[in-house]
Scaffold this active site. Structure first.
Site, short mmCIF file in Angstrom:
data_model
loop_
_atom_site.label_atom_id
_atom_site.label_comp_id
_atom_site.label_asym_id
_atom_site.label_seq_id
_atom_site.Cartn_x
_atom_site.Cartn_y
_atom_site.Cartn_z
N ASP A 169 14.29 125.51 37.38
CA ASP A 169 15.45 126.21 36.78
C ASP A 169 15.70 125.61 35.27
O ASP A 169 16.91 125.42 35.33
CB ASP A 169 16.70 125.93 37.89
N TYR A 201 16.15 132.45 32.27
CA TYR A 201 17.51 132.81 32.44
C TYR A 201 17.72 134.11 31.30
O TYR A 201 18.78 134.35 31.16
CB TYR A 201 18.42 131.96 32.21
N ASN A 235 14.22 133.73 41.35
CA ASN A 235 15.11 134.97 41.32
C ASN A 235 15.22 135.47 39.82
O ASN A 235 15.40 136.87 39.59
CB ASN A 235 16.40 135.04 42.21
N HIS A 320 10.51 128.95 45.66
CA HIS A 320 11.80 128.81 44.77
C HIS A 320 13.16 128.53 45.75
O HIS A 320 13.72 127.53 45.34
CB HIS A 320 12.12 130.01 43.85
N HIS A 330 23.76 128.93 47.49
CA HIS A 330 22.63 129.44 48.19
C HIS A 330 22.29 128.91 49.54
O HIS A 330 20.96 128.70 49.95
CB HIS A 330 21.29 128.99 47.12
N HIS A 357 16.09 126.59 42.74
CA HIS A 357 17.10 127.31 43.01
C HIS A 357 18.57 126.85 42.93
O HIS A 357 19.51 127.37 42.38
CB HIS A 357 16.96 127.95 44.17
N VAL A 358 18.66 125.77 43.74
CA VAL A 358 20.13 125.21 43.64
C VAL A 358 20.03 123.95 42.57
O VAL A 358 19.22 123.34 42.56
CB VAL A 358 20.26 124.19 45.14
N HIS A 359 21.06 123.89 41.68
CA HIS A 359 21.24 123.11 40.57
C HIS A 359 21.60 121.96 40.81
O HIS A 359 22.78 121.30 40.08
CB HIS A 359 22.04 124.08 39.48
FE LIG Z 1 17.23 130.69 41.38
#
Ligand SMILES: [Fe+2]
Length: 470
Positions: A169, A201, A235, A320, A330, A357-359
């Site tokens: 990410d 992004y 994603n 991911h 998420h 995925h999870v920041h």
């Molecule tokens: Fe993501």
């Protein structure tokens, strides 16, 4: 007498403190770090930032990146972009200390996305390389030449040391730049990046402004031109935008990045396997169909039995969307894939699963939740020494900021979690041991925010929980 009374009171107090302390320590699953990160806006670097600079010279190759080009580690794929004209598709390459220059020829194409037209994107496979060798290579032949180098991995083998870096990410914010710099300066010196998805992004900009794919490519070139990044799609690579007529998912990703999916029998670039030194790495696609009878399911069912733990003792999986995630963000998005595939992960003794995925950052215990069969009422993860450790490393620093909210109390399966940006290192020492460390951006480069000695699940399947060791 007064002295003994005071002593007794002291011991009672000490006892109460210990009880209270143990309640605090053990009433939760694991540790939620007390580290408090300064919270301020995570902003993308402006277009005129030096890290986005176009290399000087006529039609100079830019966004240079390499990835593994085959199953075994004897090939690389070199990719780059020429903006003004197509230029040469050729890569010149040679072994260190060798005068014999070799030549490989690739292909190039452009793509359109809404009102954006890409530069000429070149992909050039180079095969039949020697293991454990430094190669120099040159792109931009005939116009502005640029020279880089890479090391091929050692031949697969049970006691071959190898060090992987982990980033997820990433994006292109000021924090992203700190993460990459921190990784580059890590004294453990990662040799290959395992990237767990969500690249540029660009899709967060109006009309998915694909110029931000270009800036991202230029930003990461200082690493991707010199060591392979193993790609997992997230994603933010979907770029599915029917409102502007863009209905082919993964269009920018597929045009810009390559994976060696065919060499592991995969039919799509989103899921595939590679061997690299002592590791067998399976990359899964959270955003492609994975249910029974789908291409990904069928491929994975055939893939696990192929893994030879004598040749590649360490079995790692990248995806991911995490299966075990105790952040509020998420939450349970990975659950359906977990239900489909977790029994295989336990059966085939996967050592570690990395997701993004999870920041934030999170490391699980060795747990599984495969007993659940709809009617038996058993649906809680249990400790399982044949299960992988699940690590969420979606903390690369993108402009969406940190996921700070967590489910409380911390679940039993969660060993350590902290909402800070950072990267990780997985350093395989031999067939039984690997040293793992997570490095938060605020610390010095050699400081570990979380660390663990992994014991290989096939060769040394004893409890390796750091808490138990303590
Ligand atoms: Fe993501």
């Amino acid at each position: 007498m007064g002295h003994f009374q005071a002593l007794n009171q002291y011991y009672v107090l000490l006892f109460l403190c210990l009880v209270l302390d143990s309640l605090v320590l053990f009433s939760r699953g694991g540790t939620t770090s007390s580290y408090v990160r300064r919270l301020e806006a995570t902003l993308d670097m402006p277009l005129d930032s030096d890290v986005f600079r176009v290399p000087p010279g006529c039609n100079a190759p830019q966004q240079v990146h390499i990835t593994q080009g085959d199953l075994e580690g004897k090939a690389v794929i070199v990719s780059w972009v020429t903006q003004k004209a197509r230029g040469s598709n050729t890569v010149l390459y040679w072994k260190e200390h060798s005068c014999k220059m070799l030549k490989a020829r690739g292909k190039s194409k452009t793509y359109k996305f809404y009102n954006y037209t890409s530069g000429h994107i070149h992909h050039c496979p180079i095969s039949n390389l020697e293991y454990d060798t430094k190669y120099y290579y040159m792109v931009g032949v005939g116009q502005t030449k640029r020279k880089f180098w890479f090391f091929t991995p050692p031949k697969a083998g049970p006691d071959v040391p190898y060090t992987f870096g982990l980033i997820g990410d990433l994006g292109q914010s000021f924090d992203s730049n700190i993460t990459l710099t921190h990784y580059e300066n890590n004294p453990l010196k990662g040799q290959t990046i395992l990237f767990v998805g969500d690249f540029s992004y660009a899709d967060t900009y109006p009309n998915h402004d694909n110029n931000r794919w270009d800036t991202w490519g230029r930003f990461i070139e200082r690493s991707t031109a010199y060591q392979p990044w193993i790609w997992t799609v997230g994603n933010h690579e979907l770029d599915f935008a029917p409102q502007i007529g863009e209905t082919k998912p993964f269009k920018p990703f597929k045009n810009r990045y390559r994976t060696p999916h065919r060499s592991s029998g995969s039919t799509e670039p989103f899921w595939y396997s590679i061997k690299r030194g002592p590791a067998y790495i399976i990359v899964l696609a959270s955003y492609s169909a994975y249910g029974k009878y789908t291409p990904q399911y069928t491929w994975l069912a055939q893939e696990f039995p192929k893994v030879n733990r004598t040749e590649t003792p360490w079995l790692m999986v990248l995806m991911h969307s995490p299966w075990y995630n105790s952040y509020d963000y998420h939450y349970m998005e990975g659950e359906t894939m977990r239900v489909m595939y977790e029994p295989w992960f336990v059966k085939y003794k996967v050592d570690v699963v990395f997701a993004g995925h999870v920041h934030g950052y999170e490391r699980s215990e060795r747990i599984s939740n495969i007993a659940y069969n709809v009617v038996n009422g058993i649906c809680t993860p249990v400790k399982d020494q044949f299960a992988p450790i699940y690590i969420t490393i979606g903390d690369g620093g993108n402009h969406e900021g940190l996921s700070t909210k967590m489910t409380e109390p911390q679940p039993e399966y969660s060993a350590f979690r902290e909402a800070s940006f950072g990267h990780a290192i997985f350093s395989i020492r031999n067939r039984t041991h690997a040293y793992y460390g997570w490095h938060r951006n605020q610390d010095g480069c050699a400081v570990n925010g979380d660390t663990m000695w992994f014991f290989n699940r096939f060769w040394h399947p004893i409890d390796d929980s750091p808490d138990d060791d303590d």
